[in-house]
Design an enzyme around this catalytic site. Structure first.
Site, PDB file in Angstrom:
ATOM      1  N   GLU A   1      -2.907 -31.148   8.856  1.00 27.07           N
ATOM      2  CA  GLU A   1      -2.945 -30.552   7.518  1.00 27.07           C
ATOM      3  C   GLU A   1      -4.054 -29.529   7.364  1.00 27.07           C
ATOM      4  OE1 GLU A   1      -4.090 -31.682   2.901  1.00 27.07           O
ATOM      5  OE2 GLU A   1      -3.838 -33.302   4.338  1.00 27.07           O
TER       6      GLU A   1
ATOM      7  N   ASP B   1      -4.085 -35.967   4.973  1.00 22.25           N
ATOM      8  CA  ASP B   1      -4.905 -36.863   4.153  1.00 22.25           C
ATOM      9  C   ASP B   1      -4.012 -37.890   3.460  1.00 22.25           C
ATOM     10  OD1 ASP B   1      -7.265 -35.567   4.778  1.00 22.25           O
ATOM     11  OD2 ASP B   1      -7.250 -34.311   2.977  1.00 22.25           O
TER      12      ASP B   1
ATOM     13  N   TYR C   1       0.815  -1.228   0.000  1.00 22.14           N
ATOM     14  CA  TYR C   1       0.000   0.000   0.000  1.00 22.14           C
ATOM     15  C   TYR C   1       0.843   1.271   0.000  1.00 22.14           C
ATOM     16  CZ  TYR C   1      -4.415  -2.434   0.330  1.00 22.14           C
ATOM     17  OH  TYR C   1      -5.512  -3.217   0.041  1.00 22.14           O
TER      18      TYR C   1
END
EC number: 5.6.2.2
Length: 389
Positions: free
Chosen positions: A217, A270, A131
């Site tokens: 995860e 997973d 910015y």
């Protein structure tokens, strides 16, 4: 109760003993993390002097940035993970070339901002820098990439450049510490998790009697563990999530906890190629951040679950399994070729089993066996009997 707790953590205690036997070799190879401010300023001045010298000779200034996205630029060390090779190739950013002139200006601008921050011992976020001149940078992603490029160019850890990034990770469990401004953080004081600090290097006075740390995860799994009061049931422990692919602060936090506590760290991901890759980022690092491997990787991370062999062993219902897509198969083949897999034969076997079965599964698939199977049976048994690889 005491004997039950001792039995629960006996395998974890054995693992910790093994890890501590290796920790001296690992720490000996680490270079000092902290760079004194004067050294940072000197390195920046050297870059600027090169630009001024070129201009004084009526030559167009050029910056040579190490290539951070090429496997050819990294080497593998079992004690460190993926680290940038000393003779890696570079990308030339020319100030007189239309294709790179804007990037040259962006780099010089951010280097000047960093110089002022270090000189005044103040900090700014990457968002602040964006910015400061949105027209020049165009997007937040441009700033994010260039800050890492500058960190690599100067061979200075990003946190030492006084540039902070907003954290996306969460942490909970038996852990207390002080932030740099003196704020006391108690990660066990409520059912809600604590946001990972944006200034990990400023954390001090870490207090914990945790027996292990578990990297989770996905945020959904992390929230499930919180809802089921996992940290109390298997107290004392710490759980942390980077909500998918981890940001640098989440990785720095895991590394800091390992350096201070030196307790086993497990990964719960997973049983799919994406989850395995995320676990590898925590353990071995990434190509793009290989120049900071010494402060980001934790090679002692163990794979707790979900293992492809668990799917067969637990007879997870077929309707809970998902066929591997072509993209999954490609990712899996890529992972099996990674240099660190040769040092992990058990991981290799698990991944080859996934390759043969052609199926994957999310951690949530365990709910098909029983709604509370993950927290009441799967994780307690895994931790009690050493079911990690």
């Amino acid at each position: 109760m005491g004997s039950r707790t001792a039995e629960l953590f006996s395998e974890i205690d054995k693992l910790r003993t093994e890890l501590l036997n290796n920790v001296e070799a690992m720490t000996d190879r680490r270079r000092a993390e902290e760079e004194i401010s004067q050294e940072i300023l000197t390195r920046i001045e050297s870059v600027i002097l090169g630009i001024v010298t070129s201009l004084s000779k009526d030559e167009a200034p050029v910056l040579a940035l190490p290539k951070r996205s090429s496997w050819a630029s990294v080497s593998f060390d079992t004690a460190v993970g993926l680290q940038m090779s000393s003779g890696c190739s570079v990308t030339t950013i020319r100030s007189d070339c239309p294709a790179s002139a804007t990037k040259f200006a962006q780099i010089v601008k951010i280097i000047s901002v960093i110089y002022r921050l270090v000189q005044s011992n103040s900090y700014a976020t990457k968002r602040d820098i964006y910015y400061n001149n949105t027209q020049l940078f165009g997007s937040q992603r441009t700033v994010d990439t260039i800050v890492d490029d500058i960190s690599c160019l100067l061979k200075i850890p990003r946190r030492s450049l006084h540039v902070l990034a907003t954290s996306k990770g969460l942490i909970s469990g038996h852990l207390c510490y002080l932030e740099e401004d003196g704020t006391r953080i108690n990660c066990h004081s409520s059912s809600a998790a604590v946001a990972v600090s944006s200034n990990i290097v400023g954390i001090r006075n870490i207090v914990s009697s945790a027996k292990f740390i578990m990297i989770v995860e996905k945020d959904a799994t992390f929230q499930r563990l919180l809802d089921d009061d996992f940290c109390t049931k298997l107290s004392p422990c710490i759980i942390i999530t980077g909500k998918g692919v981890p940001d640098v602060n989440s990785r720095l936090m895991v590394r800091k906890l390992w350096d201070v506590l030196q307790i086993p760290i497990f990964a719960l991901v997973d049983a799919d190629p994406h989850g395995i890759e995320i676990m590898c980022i925590y353990k071995y690092g990434s190509v793009a951040m290989s120049f900071e491997a010494h402060s980001l990787t934790v090679p002692s991370v163990m794979w707790l679950g979900l293992l492809p062999s668990d799917l067969q062993r637990l007879r997870v219902p077929e309707e809970a399994l998902i066929p591997l897509s072509k993209k999954d198969e490609g990712k899996l083949n890529s992972l099996l070729k990674r240099p660190y897999l040769t040092s992990q034969p058990d991981w290799q076997k698990e991944m080859e089993l996934m390759q043969q079965s052609k199926v994957k599964a999310e951690i949530q698939s365990l709910a098909a066996i029983a709604p509370d199977f993950l927290t009441s049976i799967y994780l307690p048994n895994k931790l009690r009997y050493g079911g990690w690889v």
